[in-house]
Design a protein around this motif. Sequence first.
Motif, PDB file in Angstrom:
ATOM      1  N   LEU A 201     -20.544 -43.205  26.484  1.00 32.18           N
ATOM      2  CA  LEU A 201     -21.517 -42.160  26.174  1.00 32.18           C
ATOM      3  C   LEU A 201     -20.866 -40.779  26.211  1.00 32.18           C
ATOM      4  O   LEU A 201     -21.092 -39.948  25.315  1.00 32.18           O
ATOM      5  N   LEU A 202     -20.053 -40.530  27.231  1.00 35.91           N
ATOM      6  CA  LEU A 202     -19.376 -39.238  27.334  1.00 35.91           C
ATOM      7  C   LEU A 202     -18.429 -39.011  26.154  1.00 35.91           C
ATOM      8  O   LEU A 202     -18.298 -37.891  25.663  1.00 35.91           O
ATOM      9  N   GLU A 203     -17.799 -40.084  25.710  1.00 35.28           N
ATOM     10  CA  GLU A 203     -16.935 -39.963  24.535  1.00 35.28           C
ATOM     11  C   GLU A 203     -17.749 -39.593  23.302  1.00 35.28           C
ATOM     12  O   GLU A 203     -17.319 -38.765  22.482  1.00 35.28           O
ATOM     13  N   ARG A 204     -18.918 -40.180  23.156  1.00 33.36           N
ATOM     14  CA  ARG A 204     -19.788 -39.865  22.016  1.00 33.36           C
ATOM     15  C   ARG A 204     -20.299 -38.429  22.074  1.00 33.36           C
ATOM     16  O   ARG A 204     -20.595 -37.822  21.040  1.00 33.36           O
ATOM     17  N   LEU A 205     -20.370 -37.889  23.286  1.00 36.75           N
ATOM     18  CA  LEU A 205     -20.783 -36.493  23.443  1.00 36.75           C
ATOM     19  C   LEU A 205     -19.636 -35.522  23.169  1.00 36.75           C
ATOM     20  O   LEU A 205     -19.823 -34.302  23.202  1.00 36.75           O
ATOM     21  N   GLY A 206     -18.450 -36.073  22.916  1.00 42.76           N
ATOM     22  CA  GLY A 206     -17.324 -35.237  22.528  1.00 42.76           C
ATOM     23  C   GLY A 206     -16.332 -34.924  23.613  1.00 42.76           C
ATOM     24  O   GLY A 206     -15.416 -34.118  23.408  1.00 42.76           O
ATOM     25  N   LEU A 207     -16.459 -35.538  24.787  1.00 46.86           N
ATOM     26  CA  LEU A 207     -15.496 -35.275  25.854  1.00 46.86           C
ATOM     27  C   LEU A 207     -14.156 -35.910  25.515  1.00 46.86           C
ATOM     28  O   LEU A 207     -14.099 -37.030  25.002  1.00 46.86           O
ATOM     29  N   GLN A 208     -13.096 -35.180  25.804  1.00 47.33           N
ATOM     30  CA  GLN A 208     -11.740 -35.650  25.551  1.00 47.33           C
ATOM     31  C   GLN A 208     -11.040 -35.928  26.877  1.00 47.33           C
ATOM     32  O   GLN A 208     -11.309 -35.290  27.894  1.00 47.33           O
ATOM     33  N   SER A 209     -10.126 -36.889  26.865  1.00 48.99           N
ATOM     34  CA  SER A 209      -9.313 -37.211  28.051  1.00 48.99           C
ATOM     35  C   SER A 209     -10.192 -37.403  29.286  1.00 48.99           C
ATOM     36  O   SER A 209     -10.029 -36.725  30.315  1.00 48.99           O
ATOM     37  N   ILE A 210     -11.142 -38.281  29.171  1.00 48.56           N
ATOM     38  CA  ILE A 210     -12.105 -38.518  30.248  1.00 48.56           C
ATOM     39  C   ILE A 210     -11.402 -39.123  31.468  1.00 48.56           C
ATOM     40  O   ILE A 210     -10.675 -40.110  31.362  1.00 48.56           O
ATOM     41  N   GLN A 211     -11.625 -38.498  32.608  1.00 46.61           N
ATOM     42  CA  GLN A 211     -11.102 -39.039  33.860  1.00 46.61           C
ATOM     43  C   GLN A 211     -12.068 -40.126  34.345  1.00 46.61           C
ATOM     44  O   GLN A 211     -13.281 -40.005  34.215  1.00 46.61           O
ATOM     45  N   THR A 212     -11.517 -41.169  34.944  1.00 50.84           N
ATOM     46  CA  THR A 212     -12.359 -42.286  35.389  1.00 50.84           C
ATOM     47  C   THR A 212     -12.285 -42.549  36.881  1.00 50.84           C
ATOM     48  O   THR A 212     -13.041 -43.383  37.393  1.00 50.84           O
ATOM     49  N   ASP A 213     -11.396 -41.860  37.593  1.00 51.55           N
ATOM     50  CA  ASP A 213     -11.263 -42.105  39.024  1.00 51.55           C
ATOM     51  C   ASP A 213     -11.041 -40.796  39.778  1.00 51.55           C
ATOM     52  O   ASP A 213     -10.503 -39.833  39.218  1.00 51.55           O
ATOM     53  N   MET A 214     -11.438 -40.778  41.036  1.00 50.93           N
ATOM     54  CA  MET A 214     -11.182 -39.637  41.895  1.00 50.93           C
ATOM     55  C   MET A 214      -9.676 -39.552  42.159  1.00 50.93           C
ATOM     56  O   MET A 214      -9.021 -40.561  42.361  1.00 50.93           O
ATOM     57  N   LYS A 215      -9.146 -38.360  42.136  1.00 52.09           N
ATOM     58  CA  LYS A 215      -7.716 -38.169  42.392  1.00 52.09           C
ATOM     59  C   LYS A 215      -7.457 -38.078  43.878  1.00 52.09           C
ATOM     60  O   LYS A 215      -8.257 -37.600  44.627  1.00 52.09           O
TER      61      LYS A 215
END
Length: 215
Positions: A201-215
């Motif tokens: 969903l976030l990708e469809r909203l146009g977000l790039q290089s989505i992070q998936t985990d806490m650093k």
Amino acid sequence: MGLIGTPVDGKNIGLAKVLYGLRQDSDVYCLISVNAASIKERGGGVFFGHIQMRAIESIVLCICKIFEDEKQYELESIRGVIRYLMTQPASCLDESKVKEFLLNYGCVSSADSLAGKLQNTVEVFRTKYKDELERFKTFRDKKAAHSEYGVIIDSLPSYDVMEKLFLFGADFYKLVSAAFVGVGPDNLETNRPVKVNLKNLLERLGLQSIQTDMK
């Protein structure tokens, strides 16, 4: 013969459902948190901030359910499962899995039965996170389940603590399923459809290089 159809089985299944919900809620909280700046840039800050807040409340409720004491009512909690296991000490199907769990969590129990050693290991783990569990319980009692006037809670234990509590619960569920009930457990660590769907969903909203985990 395993404990299929017994209260141990039923409570362990109920525990798994709570753990599954905790996994999904934690993933929602994590994805929104690590991508908050990009979400705000695209005008979704208010909506996703609200979802993030609700996810935290659900996380707290799930953690409290998992580690809840059994008092007036029987519960689908770790202690609820343990109580029945203690009445059936000769029911273990695979001692090696129990010993592996005990080793992983530093068991130092002198109890005679495997179920007794398992119970003591659970209590040692609870004691290790006693303060954090109490903070979750306070938030649940005064904010999530009720709305107590004048109570301000500025912070909760870290996401890392939430993960450690989840992983312990998931390991306990898997152990009981395999070593006592005699069924193959769900892999709660990898069964994460909400995370996959939210990332899409976030990708469809146009977000790039989505992070998936806490650093």
